[in-house]
Motif scaffolding. Sequence first.
Motif, mmCIF file in Angstrom:
data_model
loop_
_atom_site.group_PDB
_atom_site.id
_atom_site.type_symbol
_atom_site.label_atom_id
_atom_site.label_comp_id
_atom_site.label_asym_id
_atom_site.label_seq_id
_atom_site.Cartn_x
_atom_site.Cartn_y
_atom_site.Cartn_z
ATOM 1 N N LEU A 180 -81.074 -26.995 -76.545
ATOM 2 C CA LEU A 180 -82.423 -26.515 -76.258
ATOM 3 C C LEU A 180 -82.642 -26.396 -74.759
ATOM 4 C CD1 LEU A 180 -85.259 -25.844 -77.397
ATOM 5 C CD2 LEU A 180 -85.769 -28.276 -77.205
ATOM 6 N N ASN A 181 -82.095 -27.316 -74.015
ATOM 7 C CA ASN A 181 -82.177 -27.298 -72.567
ATOM 8 C C ASN A 181 -81.524 -26.039 -72.001
ATOM 9 O OD1 ASN A 181 -82.250 -27.968 -69.868
ATOM 10 N ND2 ASN A 181 -81.412 -29.997 -70.143
ATOM 11 N N VAL A 182 -80.333 -25.721 -72.475
ATOM 12 C CA VAL A 182 -79.604 -24.548 -71.979
ATOM 13 C C VAL A 182 -80.294 -23.250 -72.387
ATOM 14 C CG1 VAL A 182 -77.435 -23.276 -72.203
ATOM 15 C CG2 VAL A 182 -77.389 -25.735 -71.867
ATOM 16 N N VAL A 183 -80.728 -23.170 -73.646
ATOM 17 C CA VAL A 183 -81.362 -21.944 -74.132
ATOM 18 C C VAL A 183 -82.665 -21.669 -73.399
ATOM 19 C CG1 VAL A 183 -82.490 -20.932 -76.159
ATOM 20 C CG2 VAL A 183 -80.262 -21.994 -76.395
ATOM 21 N N GLY A 216 -83.476 -22.696 -70.430
ATOM 22 C CA GLY A 216 -83.163 -22.349 -69.049
ATOM 23 C C GLY A 216 -82.766 -20.890 -68.894
ATOM 24 N N PHE A 217 -81.921 -20.409 -69.814
ATOM 25 C CA PHE A 217 -81.552 -18.988 -69.774
ATOM 26 C C PHE A 217 -82.744 -18.081 -70.080
ATOM 27 C CE2 PHE A 217 -77.014 -20.309 -70.401
ATOM 28 C CZ PHE A 217 -76.547 -19.741 -69.226
ATOM 29 N N ALA A 218 -83.592 -18.500 -71.002
ATOM 30 C CA ALA A 218 -84.769 -17.698 -71.328
ATOM 31 C C ALA A 218 -85.738 -17.654 -70.146
ATOM 32 C CB ALA A 218 -85.461 -18.254 -72.570
ATOM 33 N N GLY A 219 -85.861 -18.752 -69.413
ATOM 34 C CA GLY A 219 -86.701 -18.754 -68.218
ATOM 35 C C GLY A 219 -86.164 -17.828 -67.146
ATOM 36 N N GLY A 220 -84.851 -17.830 -66.967
ATOM 37 C CA GLY A 220 -84.256 -16.899 -66.013
ATOM 38 C C GLY A 220 -84.436 -15.449 -66.436
ATOM 39 N N ALA A 221 -84.310 -15.197 -67.730
ATOM 40 C CA ALA A 221 -84.533 -13.835 -68.238
ATOM 41 C C ALA A 221 -85.987 -13.427 -68.081
ATOM 42 C CB ALA A 221 -84.104 -13.744 -69.701
ATOM 43 N N LEU A 231 -92.940 -18.615 -62.032
ATOM 44 C CA LEU A 231 -92.941 -19.552 -63.152
ATOM 45 C C LEU A 231 -91.642 -19.483 -63.952
ATOM 46 C CD1 LEU A 231 -96.629 -19.214 -64.367
ATOM 47 C CD2 LEU A 231 -95.617 -20.973 -62.926
ATOM 48 N N GLY A 232 -91.013 -18.319 -64.019
ATOM 49 C CA GLY A 232 -89.698 -18.224 -64.657
ATOM 50 C C GLY A 232 -88.654 -19.022 -63.900
ATOM 51 N N LEU A 233 -88.737 -18.985 -62.577
ATOM 52 C CA LEU A 233 -87.816 -19.792 -61.772
ATOM 53 C C LEU A 233 -88.119 -21.281 -61.896
ATOM 54 C CD1 LEU A 233 -87.564 -17.540 -58.609
ATOM 55 C CD2 LEU A 233 -85.914 -17.794 -60.464
ATOM 56 N N VAL A 234 -89.386 -21.635 -62.105
ATOM 57 C CA VAL A 234 -89.744 -23.039 -62.330
ATOM 58 C C VAL A 234 -89.126 -23.537 -63.638
ATOM 59 C CG1 VAL A 234 -91.689 -24.584 -62.845
ATOM 60 C CG2 VAL A 234 -91.800 -23.043 -60.896
ATOM 61 N N ILE A 235 -89.068 -22.675 -64.653
ATOM 62 C CA ILE A 235 -88.431 -23.058 -65.923
ATOM 63 C C ILE A 235 -86.961 -23.385 -65.683
ATOM 64 C CG2 ILE A 235 -87.696 -22.243 -68.189
ATOM 65 C CD1 ILE A 235 -90.245 -20.629 -68.338
ATOM 66 N N VAL A 236 -86.295 -22.545 -64.913
ATOM 67 C CA VAL A 236 -84.876 -22.788 -64.625
ATOM 68 C C VAL A 236 -84.704 -24.103 -63.869
ATOM 69 C CG1 VAL A 236 -82.870 -21.907 -63.375
ATOM 70 C CG2 VAL A 236 -84.316 -20.338 -64.663
ATOM 71 N N LEU A 237 -85.558 -24.362 -62.903
ATOM 72 C CA LEU A 237 -85.461 -25.607 -62.142
ATOM 73 C C LEU A 237 -85.783 -26.826 -62.987
ATOM 74 C CD1 LEU A 237 -87.043 -24.560 -58.738
ATOM 75 C CD2 LEU A 237 -84.657 -25.075 -59.213
ATOM 76 N N GLN A 238 -86.727 -26.711 -63.908
ATOM 77 C CA GLN A 238 -87.052 -27.870 -64.740
ATOM 78 C C GLN A 238 -85.916 -28.195 -65.691
ATOM 79 O OE1 GLN A 238 -90.492 -27.292 -67.188
ATOM 80 N NE2 GLN A 238 -89.373 -26.258 -68.782
ATOM 81 N N GLU A 239 -85.200 -27.194 -66.145
ATOM 82 C CA GLU A 239 -84.094 -27.453 -67.065
ATOM 83 C C GLU A 239 -82.854 -27.981 -66.351
ATOM 84 O OE1 GLU A 239 -84.611 -27.680 -70.084
ATOM 85 O OE2 GLU A 239 -86.494 -26.613 -70.218
ATOM 86 N N MET A 240 -82.798 -27.812 -65.028
ATOM 87 C CA MET A 240 -81.707 -28.409 -64.265
ATOM 88 C C MET A 240 -81.941 -29.901 -64.069
ATOM 89 S SD MET A 240 -81.152 -25.347 -61.548
ATOM 90 C CE MET A 240 -79.944 -26.186 -60.572
#
Length: 161
Positions: free
Chosen positions: A42-45, A47-52, A83-92
Motif C-alpha cells: 500500500l505504501n508503494v502503490v 507513493g506511485f499514485a501520488g507521483g502520477a 500535494l502530489g509531491l507531499v504524497i511521495v515524501l510521506q510514503e518515503m
Amino acid sequence: MGVGYSKNELTGGWNKKIPLDSITLTSAEIKGNYFLRPCSALNVVSGFAGGAAAAFHLVLLAFENWDDAFFDYIIIRAYGVVLGLVIVLQEMENPWFFRYFGALESWIGRGLFLVFNAALIGCLEEYRFSPVINSKLFVSCKSAVSVVLYVCGIAYGCLGA
C-alpha cells in the motif's frame, strides 16, 4: 516521532523509553509478517499514485490555454503538483518530514489526505481545446489515478480505525 516503552523484566513494569526512530525492520521480518506485506505494498502503490497525480497536474498546467485560464484553476493545479509531491515524501517516511507534517504520520491522517488529493484530480472538468487533455487515454489514466488514490486513502483509513 513517538516514544515507545519497554517492559522491565525484573520489576515487570514499563519504565524505559525507547525512541521509535531506532526501531528498524529488515526485509526478512517484513516477508515473515503477513500484516506488513500489504502495508508495504500500500505504501508503494500510494507513493506511485501520488507521483502520477503530480505529473497529471503538471500536464494540465503545461497544456493550459493561458489566455482563457481562470486564476483559481491555475492555483488549484499548482496546489495539486505540490500535494502530489507531499504524497511521495510521506510514503518515503523520512523523520524530518513528519516533524513538519505530523498529521500525516497517522494512518487516518494519510487516508484523509489521499482522499482529498483524489478529489482534487477530478474536481475540475477539462473542457479545454488541447488534444492531449481531451484524449480518451489521458482522461482514462487520470480517472485511474484518482480511483487508486481513493482506494489507498480508504485502506489507510480502515487500517487506522
